[in-house]
Design an enzyme around this catalytic site. Structure first.
Site, PDB file in Angstrom:
ATOM      1  N   SER A 183     -11.038  -0.197   2.875  1.00  0.00           N
ATOM      2  CA  SER A 183     -10.278  -0.745   4.004  1.00  0.00           C
ATOM      3  C   SER A 183      -9.617   0.385   4.786  1.00  0.00           C
ATOM      4  O   SER A 183      -8.897   1.189   4.210  1.00  0.00           O
ATOM      5  CB  SER A 183      -9.212  -1.725   3.506  1.00  0.00           C
ATOM      6  OG  SER A 183      -9.815  -2.858   2.938  1.00  0.00           O
ATOM      7  N   GLU A 199      -4.665   2.917   6.393  1.00  0.00           N
ATOM      8  CA  GLU A 199      -4.568   2.750   4.942  1.00  0.00           C
ATOM      9  C   GLU A 199      -5.251   3.921   4.247  1.00  0.00           C
ATOM     10  O   GLU A 199      -4.823   4.375   3.198  1.00  0.00           O
ATOM     11  CB  GLU A 199      -5.216   1.425   4.517  1.00  0.00           C
ATOM     12  CG  GLU A 199      -5.098   1.123   3.042  1.00  0.00           C
ATOM     13  CD  GLU A 199      -5.530  -0.293   2.695  1.00  0.00           C
ATOM     14  OE1 GLU A 199      -6.227  -0.448   1.677  1.00  0.00           O
ATOM     15  OE2 GLU A 199      -5.168  -1.231   3.418  1.00  0.00           O
ATOM     16  N   ARG A 245       0.810  -1.232   0.000  1.00  0.00           N
ATOM     17  CA  ARG A 245       0.000   0.000   0.000  1.00  0.00           C
ATOM     18  C   ARG A 245       0.841   1.278   0.000  1.00  0.00           C
ATOM     19  O   ARG A 245       0.482   2.276   0.620  1.00  0.00           O
ATOM     20  CB  ARG A 245      -0.972   0.004   1.195  1.00  0.00           C
ATOM     21  CG  ARG A 245      -1.924  -1.179   1.209  1.00  0.00           C
ATOM     22  CD  ARG A 245      -2.867  -1.176   0.020  1.00  0.00           C
ATOM     23  NE  ARG A 245      -3.692  -2.378  -0.003  1.00  0.00           N
ATOM     24  CZ  ARG A 245      -3.421  -3.464  -0.737  1.00  0.00           C
ATOM     25  NH1 ARG A 245      -2.338  -3.490  -1.509  1.00  0.00           N
ATOM     26  NH2 ARG A 245      -4.218  -4.512  -0.701  1.00  0.00           N
TER      27      ARG A 245
END
Length: 301
Positions: free
Chosen positions: A219, A294, A170
């Site tokens: 998320s 995130e 990520r």
């Protein structure tokens, strides 16, 4: 800055950014620029003083804009100019930074290019996918990217090969201030019907397990790694810490998926971010693990 450079696109002052995010919260941008095309963007950046901050955003699917708004110029690449999809020879496909990831998956399937099916399960645009090495169901952007074209803060256009992204989970290691314009991906030839069927499976899984009809940001936390190097599931940690369904103001941890936060209707950005911090504190107390965000959070509190 009172005087911004002249543009051919739209330059809006004090525009609320809430409608531009999936959470539907957040304060105004000092200025919101929707360039007409790449030349318009280049001319604007070349004339913009270096001390004015610039924030590129996509469709705001993975973003909390704080209630105090965003300083400087927020740039959104909207419209047909930034949403082109072009199949290339050798099972490659090129996509503009403003294209939805799911549309690139569909475009690749139609062209008989396999390997990008996972993009059917990712909300957001190609620009966002490049920024955070977006992925799901065992595949990530780094697995298929060939190169991307960017514009620098000084309006220079540069092509960056995938090998220079420094992709990790990520995250990419590119310098701040770059605006993605397009990306080229490498797939493999396959039957369009077979590719479409695999995309259908991904979409069905996502619809069954995630609150995609809600005002959410995807998320919330990265899946952490334990002391043995094993990847843990953030949703499971949140659940075990008793946070499924937990509320703060108008924000709630989803009952369906404990790593999703939702705006139940009247949430502020502070409610949502504060709820995320409540979850982090609960997981730290229960498991001794520091969850990392995130979702990108930006702007003034």
């Amino acid at each position: 800055m009172s005087d911004f450079p002249a543009v051919r696109g739209q330059l809006l002052r004090g525009e609320s950014l809430a409608p531009f995010t999936w959470f539907r919260v957040g304060g105004p941008a000092d200025a919101l620029f929707l360039p007409a095309d790449t030349d318009d963007l280049a001319q604007f950046l070349a004339a913009l003083p270096n001390d004015v901050p610039v924030l590129p955003i996509g469709v705001g699917s993975n973003l909390i804009v704080r209630d105090g708004g965003v300083p400087g110029v927020t740039i959104r690449l909207a419209g047909r100019q930034f949403a082109q999809i072009e199949p290339l020879d050798g099972a490659r496909i090129k996509a503009g930074a403003g294209v939805l990831d799911s549309m690139v998956a569909k475009g690749a399937a139609k062209a008989g290019i396999a390997g990008l099916e996972f993009y059917a399960g990712i909300p957001g645009t190609i620009g966002g996918a490049l920024t955070m090495n977006a992925g799901c169901y065992g595949r990530e952007t780094k697995d298929v990217l060939v190169e991307a074209t960017v514009m620098t803060r000084t309006s220079e256009i540069v092509v960056i090969p995938a090998s220079e992204f420094g992709f990790t989970y990520r995250h990419n290691a590119l310098p701040d201030g770059l605006i993605f314009l397009n990306a080229t991906y490498q797939g493999a030839p396959d039957d369009p019907a077979a590719i479409t069927a695999r995309m259908g499976e991904i979409t069905s899984k996502r619809e069954a397990s995630q609150p995609i009809r809600e005002k959410t940001g995807g998320s919330t936390f990265k899946n952490p790694v334990d002391a043995n190097g094993e990847k843990l599931s953030a949703w499971k940690l949140n659940d075990e810490a008793g946070m499924r369904g937990y509320r703060r103001g108008g924000a709630q941890v989803s009952e369906l998926h404990a790593n999703f936060l939702i705006n139940t209707g009247e949430a502020t950005a502070a409610d949502i971010e504060g709820l995320g911090e409540d979850v982090r504190a609960a997981v730290k107390a229960k498991h001794g693990i520091e969850l990392e965000w995130e979702i990108k959070r930006t702007g003034r509190p």
